[in-house]
Design an enzyme around this catalytic site. Structure first.
Site, PDB file in Angstrom:
ATOM      1  N   SER A   1      86.207  60.444  14.808  1.00 10.12           N
ATOM      2  CA  SER A   1      85.885  59.402  15.407  1.00 10.12           C
ATOM      3  C   SER A   1      85.523  59.755  15.873  1.00 10.12           C
ATOM      4  O   SER A   1      84.581  59.683  16.282  1.00 10.12           O
ATOM      5  CB  SER A   1      86.630  58.236  15.773  1.00 10.12           C
ATOM      6  OG  SER A   1      87.668  58.853  16.843  1.00 10.12           O
TER       7      SER A   1
ATOM      8  N   LYS B   1      87.622  58.908  23.672  1.00  8.71           N
ATOM      9  CA  LYS B   1      86.774  57.884  23.494  1.00  8.71           C
ATOM     10  C   LYS B   1      85.597  58.424  24.161  1.00  8.71           C
ATOM     11  O   LYS B   1      86.545  59.095  25.481  1.00  8.71           O
ATOM     12  CB  LYS B   1      86.352  56.236  23.372  1.00  8.71           C
ATOM     13  CG  LYS B   1      87.346  56.209  21.592  1.00  8.71           C
ATOM     14  CD  LYS B   1      86.560  56.385  21.038  1.00  8.71           C
ATOM     15  CE  LYS B   1      87.491  55.988  19.649  1.00  8.71           C
ATOM     16  NZ  LYS B   1      88.525  56.940  18.934  1.00  8.71           N
TER      17      LYS B   1
END
Lengths: 141, 421
Positions: free
Chosen positions: A61, A98
């Site tokens: 990701s 993230k």
């Protein structure tokens, strides 16, 4: 500088001898005057050993940010997360890496891969910051 | 003079939570070696009625009905987290005594002039942020009062986990009178009963008892505890732990041992771990003892609890020498036909510093020292037990210990790091 390696892993830092050449007979090595301590990667990468943890990346990701599957993350919990930092957060009881973004709509966790939509941090989402990623160690061969 | 006692809240359970966020806000318990008893409980686990030290089979029903999460003890993780907590505290205060794996006394004297309450709140919040471990801090003019203040910090939510023992006389009397005598540091249940027979119910009663009377009924230690409660400092900070005089490695068997080869492995493994620890501390032992015990709760079975020892001449910390002596003593103690529950190895007459060589030693001491150095270095970097005497058997980590619910060694093994998606 404290014994960083010891503080992190319980293992002693690898000690490198200060004098490399053995003096048994004859002349000492002319290089002995220039001896310096060997480089220790811990010193460069870890500012605060007590607060630093290693985590292993699983998944893609954050590929766009240079963080790949299997990479090693160095995470410093003593740094307070601020917008645009790459952080480790807890989402639904799982660790996720993230980028923290702030917009007019509030904070969100942004992936670096088209398949992963951003996760907005609202009052009804159970999200906590765990630490700030200071370095990514990626194997190239 | 002022001391602070920082005590990690529900330490083992808190360590588990740092790396497994699913456990947050859930009842969590950690079990002793062999998964026998409860040794740590999260706040939620305390609330559903699980007791400290309770055998796990006794709380099976509560565990099931309240979905309590059970973990085996993961000492590699707890030791590492403990070291981190201490080093975070050291960032603020130079003089720290590590009292146990989850408690540290701090000498606040070098911080004179600062607001101690504020300083301790800073420490608490840094430890929490850096390590994820919540601590409670008690401040007092003696270690015993700091310990009492810590109890208040833990129990009274309005303190926000930091509490300073009050200077005000009436206020301090109130706090002492609300502490039962057996809950005072160093008193405990047995002395507590005897104190109660003398009419001493609370910490305040003990503080007001004349020291000479306490001494005549108990001993100097109890007297000092009473004086410390009254604000007279008897215990200093012990920054460096006193060099140990004995070193014990022992463990109960998950399942009773009935065969000599299993017992031999256990004894060899205890001797190996004791030797490792001894070398780490830089000592040599002059005497080695071995004990083996059957289960005293099974009076229906034949009982056999014995120990034996031998002199080590010269004093040594070399693994093969210690293993050899330990197993030969064990062999003499061993009686077939018994179900042994526990075995252990104790090293004593420990000395530090200059090693005394034996005039007529058959061993090459320098060679032994080099060999042990290599052994320790490999075990430290590759994980303990990587290299071990063949006598200790093959699967050290799981060999004798029943550990069904162990979390990964998140901070001490590259192969067990936490995963992040």
């Amino acid at each position: 500088m404290p014994d960083v390696c010891k503080a992190i892993s319980g293992a002693p830092a690898v000690r490198c001898p200060l004098l490399m050449a053995r003096v048994e007979a004859g002349f000492p090595s002319p290089a002995d005057d220039y001896v310096e301590r060997a480089l220790d990667l811990n010193e460069e990468l870890i500012a605060r050993p007590a607060a630093t943890f290693f985590l292993r990346v699983s998944g893609c990701s954050m590929e766009g940010a240079g963080i790949h599957d299997g990479d090693l993350l160095i995470v410093d919990r003593s740094i307070s997360p601020a917008p645009n930092m790459v952080i480790v957060a807890v989402v639904d009881g799982e660790f996720t890496v993230k980028r923290l973004r702030q917009s007019s709509a509030g904070f969100m966790l942004e992936a670096a891969h088209p398949n992963y939509p951003p996760i907005s941090i609202g009052p009804d989402t159970e999200i906590r910051a765990w630490g700030v990623v200071t370095w990514v160690i990626h194997r190239t061969c | 003079m002022m001391y602070a006692l920082a005590d990690c809240n529900n330490f083992y359970a808190s360590c588990e939570r740092v790396f497994d966020p699913k456990l947050v806000n859930k009842p969590v318990i950690v079990l002793s070696n062999n998964d026998g008893c409860v040794v740590a409980r999260s706040q939620e686990a305390k609330q559903v009625g699980i007791q400290m030290g309770q055998p796990v089979f006794e709380c099976r029903d509560i565990i099931r009905s309240h979905a309590v999460i059970v973990r085996s003890s993961n000492y590699a993780l707890y030791e590492d987290m403990s070291r981190r907590v201490v080093s975070a505290i050291l960032h603020f205060i130079p003089d720290v005594e590590i009292y146990s794996i989850d408690e540290a006394f701090c000498d606040l004297a070098p911080m004179a002039g600062r607001d101690f309450d504020k300083l301790c709140r800073e420490i608490r919040s840094a430890v929490l942020q850096w390590t994820g471990i919540p601590v409670s801090i008690g401040i007092g003019s003696t270690k015993t009062l700091a310990k009492i203040a810590n109890r208040v910090a833990k129990r009274d939510a309005s303190t926000d986990a930091v509490y300073r023992f009050p200077c005000d006389v009436n206020e301090s009397r109130r706090v002492l009178s609300e502490t039962r005598v057996e809950d005072v540091w160093g008193i405990g249940r047995r002395w507590g009963r005897r104190f109660r027979q003398l009419g001493v119910q609370s910490a305040l009663d003990l503080a007001q008892m004349p020291p000479s009377i306490v001494r005549s009924h108990f001993n100097v230690t109890a007297m000092q505890t009473g004086m410390e409660l009254a604000g007279v400092r008897c215990h200093e900070l012990e920054a460096a732990p006193a060099p140990r005089r004995t070193l014990v490695r022992s463990r109960s068997f998950g399942e009773a041992v009935k065969r000599w080869d299993e017992m031999y492995q256990a004894i060899a493994s205890h001797a190996t771990r004791a030797a490792e620890k001894l070398r780490l501390e830089g000592g040599v032992a002059g005497r080695l003892s071995v004990f083996i015990q059957t289960n005293r709760f099974r009076q229906d079975q034949p009982q056999h609890c014995v120990s034996g020892s031998c002199e080590l001449m010269p004093s040594t910390n070399t693994t093969p020498v210690l293993v050899e002596h330990a197993s030969s003593i064990g062999r003499q103690l061993w009686k077939p036909g018994h179900a042994y529950k526990k075995a252990g190895v104790m090293l004593s007459e420990i000395t530090f510093g200059e090693m005394q060589g034996a005039l007529f030693s058959s061993r090459d001491d320098a060679h032994d020292a080099r060999l042990m150095e290599v052994l320790d270095r490999i075990n430290m970097t590759m994980g303990s037990g990587t290299l071990h005497p063949a006598a200790t058997g093959r699967h050290q980590r799981t060999g004798f210990m029943r550990q069904e619910h162990c979390s990964p060694r998140y901070t001490t093994r590259w192969s067990e790091l936490p995963k992040v998606i």
